[in-house]
Design an enzyme around this catalytic site. Structure first.
Site, PDB file in Angstrom:
ATOM      1  N   GLU A  37       0.790  -1.228   0.000  1.00 11.87           N
ATOM      2  CA  GLU A  37       0.000   0.000   0.000  1.00 11.87           C
ATOM      3  C   GLU A  37       0.829   1.289   0.000  1.00 11.87           C
ATOM      4  O   GLU A  37       0.506   2.237   0.715  1.00 11.87           O
ATOM      5  CB  GLU A  37      -0.939   0.018   1.220  1.00 11.87           C
ATOM      6  CG  GLU A  37      -1.888  -1.143   1.228  1.00 11.87           C
ATOM      7  CD  GLU A  37      -2.656  -1.297   2.538  1.00 11.87           C
ATOM      8  OE1 GLU A  37      -3.848  -1.611   2.465  1.00 11.87           O
ATOM      9  OE2 GLU A  37      -2.068  -1.109   3.622  1.00 11.87           O
TER      10      GLU A  37
HETATM   11  C1  TNX Z   1      -4.235  -4.215   4.823  1.00  7.49           C
HETATM   12  S1  TNX Z   1      -2.437  -6.409   4.525  1.00  7.49           S
HETATM   13  C2  TNX Z   1      -2.945  -3.932   5.245  1.00  7.49           C
HETATM   14  C3  TNX Z   1      -2.720  -3.584   6.663  1.00  7.49           C
HETATM   15  C4  TNX Z   1      -3.999  -3.455   7.436  1.00  7.49           C
HETATM   16  C5  TNX Z   1      -4.946  -4.577   7.058  1.00  7.49           C
HETATM   17  C6  TNX Z   1      -6.212  -4.551   7.845  1.00  7.49           C
HETATM   18  C7  TNX Z   1      -1.450  -5.423   4.244  1.00  7.49           C
HETATM   19  C8  TNX Z   1      -0.263  -5.963   3.679  1.00  7.49           C
HETATM   20  N1  TNX Z   1      -1.809  -4.153   4.523  1.00  7.49           N
HETATM   21  O1  TNX Z   1      -1.986  -2.380   6.745  1.00  7.49           O
HETATM   22  O2  TNX Z   1      -3.696  -3.520   8.782  1.00  7.49           O
HETATM   23  O3  TNX Z   1      -5.238  -4.493   5.697  1.00  7.49           O
HETATM   24  O4  TNX Z   1      -7.001  -5.664   7.577  1.00  7.49           O
END
Ligand code: TNX
Length: 509
Positions: free
Chosen positions: A316
């Site tokens: 992300e």
């Molecule tokens: C996505 S999973 C994210 C996390 C969040 C999560 C909550 C991932 C690699 N990144 O930063 O905590 O969703 O479900």
């Protein structure tokens, strides 16, 4: 919920009905082979001894077993050596032919014998034996013959200690849970926007400022090198390898508030972040000093970590261009390799070319795949990358069970126990070369979870479901059988004082 066809819906039954007078065998995860043996089992008595043979690893596992059984049975005590007393015998035998983590277990009126080629195998055998001992008090270990080894060599729990900080004792409680369901990796998500949780020599503000708070505005916290070593040692004693993760280049608000020079000009955040939204922060991938920082952090963690893996995040980073992101991930992976570790990253990093991390955590649910990601992952796997399957719609234990769940989130949909159980990691993505799935991870993100009780409530009963996904051959798994065996775990959780949910779909009785 879409049920994954196993091709073996019949005949996959693992709950072996035991001979009259002994307890039913209801093991989680289901071993690869179990047969009931006719005749009486082994009656635990005041004279029961626990003995480790064949080396110090066997004696250490035996001592652990005795300590685990003492409060349950009030009977067993450890006796070292090779005396002939009947009881519980753990035999380490390099020629046992049980593989890296497998074991055999034979029980009958004379006692219980667990044989394995490795300490890990003996340890997993002991976890099985714990489930053969009646949950309440002394009793009889049923006569049974088990031959067992895992489907996947990588079976991890991932704990987010950044959104909410969990002290060492809480992490150890989580490790105990992982161990009893035969996980072998603890993935620690040590840094994120809301907190930096590991001391790094020479960079005191990472914890001085970066650990000062957490989601919701609480006090935060961090691990000293000694704390981290204590976690590593506790896990190692349970045959669990710690894989530390620093999340880069996004999810870095805490690091950026500590060291604003990590940001590009004009890009530094004003203050610590205590919210829940993701995707806004970034370190400056175009500055050489950023890589000096990454090298110091990775070097410090590598020096503290005996295991072969080190995570660099990569999820992300939504405000970076794809080119800047790929360049950064390839270079950060190289830094990890230069410190003698193998880089682990989230699935987005599969696009970073030939230098991409060789171990990728597949977290995007199919329904929310960014365009091209699945093809990119297949291509990475064709180049030899290994995948850890943890798609959020099957494996994210921070997702609510259903609309009534008071904590957790639901961006990937509700995650019932059945949904967490009834899928096949090898075929979640189509077109993967055979053997590219290294294993399965059960992550728990902690934006809404701040206590160990709430952690347990989200983990139980879904962590055991994912344990079986990771351990048991697909053809032997069926939800109808699993749910019965899962229900039989309940008194064990009660006996251990754990929090849990009597989730829908399971015949708790
Ligand atoms: C996505 S999973 C994210 C996390 C969040 C999560 C909550 C991932 C690699 N990144 O930063 O905590 O969703 O479900």
């Amino acid at each position: 919920a879409t049920a994954v066809a196993t091709g073996a819906a019949t005949g996959a039954t693992g709950a072996v009905s035991a001979p009259a007078g002994s307890a039913p065998v209801a093991l989680v995860p289901l071993p690869s082979q179990v047969s009931a043996v006719s005749g009486p089992g082994y009656v635990l008595t005041a004279g029961t001894v626990v003995r480790g043979e064949g080396g110090s690893a066997a004696r250490a596992v035996a001592a652990d077993l005795a300590a685990l059984l003492r409060p349950v049975t009030g009977l067993a005590r450890p006796v070292e050596g090779t005396g002939s007393a009947s009881g519980l015998v753990l035999r380490l035998d390099a020629g046992a032919g049980t593989g890296a983590e497998g074991y055999r277990l034979d029980s009958g009126p004379g006692g219980v014998m667990i044989t394995a080629a490795t300490g890990a195998g003996l340890f997993h055998g002991v976890q099985t034996l714990r489930q053969l001992v009646p949950a309440k008090g002394a009793g009889t270990v049923p006569a049974v013959r088990i031959s067992d080894q895992p489907r996947y060599g990588w079976r991890s729990g991932s704990l987010d200690v950044a959104r909410h900080f969990f002290p060492v004792a809480d992490v150890e409680a989580y490790v105990d849970l992982l161990a009893q369901y035969k996980f072998n990796v603890l993935h620690l998500h040590l840094t994120d926007d809301q907190g930096w949780r590991i001391a790094v020599p020479g960079l005191p503000a990472l914890t001085g400022i970066g650990a000062s708070t957490q989601t919701g505005g609480g006090a935060g916290g961090y691990y000293t090198a000694a704390d981290y070593r204590a976690i590593v040692a506790y896990a190692a004693a349970r045959y669990i390898t710690v894989v530390p993760e620093v999340d880069l280049p996004g999810h870095t608000n805490a690091a950026l508030t500590a060291y604003p020079d990590l940001a590009c000009a004009g890009d530094a955040p004003a203050k610590p972040y205590t919210g829940v939204d993701v995707g806004f922060s970034r370190i400056c991938t175009g500055k050489e000093s950023t890589y000096t920082f990454v090298d110091r952090v990775v070097g410090a963690l590598a020096a503290l970590t005996p295991g072969p893996y080190l995570g660099i995040g990569g999820d992300e980073a939504d405000t970076l261009s794809a080119a800047d992101y790929d360049t950064f991930m390839a270079r950060a992976a190289g830094i990890v390799r230069a410190h003698g570790k193998q880089p682990l990253a989230w699935d987005e990093a599969s696009g970073a070319g030939k230098d991409a991390p060789g171990l990728l955590g597949v977290w995007h649910p199919l329904s929310q795949e960014p365009p091209g990601l699945a093809q990119q992952l297949v291509a990475a796997a064709q180049r030899g990358a290994k995948l850890v399957m943890e798609p959020a719609d099957r494996a994210y234990l921070d997702q609510k069970y259903d609309q009534r769940t008071p904590i957790g989130s639901s961006w990937a949909g509700y995650l019932s126990v059945e949904r967490s159980y009834d899928w096949n990691p090898d075929s979640y993505l189509t077109g993967l070369p055979a053997g590219s799935v290294a294993g399965v991870e059960a992550p728990i993100w902690t934006e809404t979870i701040g206590t160990v009780q709430n952690l347990e409530y989200m983990l139980l009963p879904r962590l055991p479901a994912l344990a079986e996904v990771a351990w048991t051959p697909q053809a032997r798994r069926s939800w109808g059988d699993f749910r019965q065996r899962l229900a039989a775990q309940l008194p064990r959780w009660q006996q251990q004082g754990l929090s849990y949910l009597e989730a829908d779909g399971v015949p708790w009785g």
